[in-house]
Structures are given as structure tokens and as C-alpha cells.
Design a protein around this motif. Structure first.
Motif: not given
Length: 113
Positions: A51-52, A78-87, A103-107
Motif C-alpha cells: 500500500x505504501x 522535500x527533506x520534510x517529506x523524505x523524513x516523514x514516517x509512513x504507516x 511529539x509528532x505531527x500527524x497528517x
């Protein structure tokens, strides 16, 4: 439709899919899929990776539409997108707990919470 295989890009808006020739296809209800994944928990990580890979293109597009990123330089974004944890979060799964340290921003890229 909670998932569509065959060339429809996520985030393109309402879509009508019409056949141009005879098609043999299969469907599965979201609730049935989640039930199967609960029955086979060791396969869930593999499913999540699939899915990811399918949604990866749409993540940065969705994130860029958030007001908090307005005016951010492209290289920083671009850097922010690259370090974003996907789940993935399945129905009924808690993604944020009231009273827990922030401790996190959830989008949320797709779905509703």
C-alpha cells in the motif's frame, strides 16, 4: 471503492471506471480485507509495504496542501517529506491519545479519523 488497481492515480478526484472490453475482475469489501489481515497478522507488514508503494506519490502532494507548509522552500519541503514516517492505521486503531505528549505531527494522507 476503497482501493482501485489499474492506473487510476490517487488524489485525482471522483473517478468513473468503464470497461472497454470484457473484463474479469474481483472485488473485496474493506471490512472483509481487514478481517483477513487480523487473521494473518504476520502478513500485515507485507500488505502495508504494498500500500505504501502505491500511495507514495500522493503523500507529498497531500502534505504540500497544508497551510502550515505555505511558503516553505522546496528543498526544505522535500527533506520534510523524505523524513516523514509512513504507516497505515486500520479501523478502530488509535493514532493519537488525549493527554499523551505531543511529539509528532500527524497528517492523514487518505481516509478519515
Amino acid at each position: 471503492v476503497f482501493g482501485l488497481e489499474g492506473g487510476v492515480r490517487p488524489g485525482t478526484g471522483p473517478v468513473t471506471v468503464k470497461t472497454v472490453e470484457f473484463c474479469q475482475l474481483g472485488t473485496i469489501r474493506a471490512s472483509s480485507l481487514f478481517e483477513v489481515l487480523r487473521a494473518f497478522p504476520t502478513e500485515r507488514p507485507r500488505f502495508e509495504r504494498l500500500v505504501h508503494n502505491r500511495l507514495e506519490e500522493s503523500v507529498c502532494t497531500q502534505v504540500s496542501s497544508r497551510p502550515c507548509f505555505d511558503g516553505m522552500p522546496h528543498h526544505l519541503f522535500s527533506k520534510v517529506c523524505s523524513i516523514m514516517e509512513r504507516r497505515l492505521a486500520f479501523p478502530g486503531e488509535a493514532i493519537v491519545q488525549q493527554g499523551a505528549p505531543g511529539e509528532s505531527m500527524v497528517i492523514i494522507n487518505r481516509g478519515k479519523a
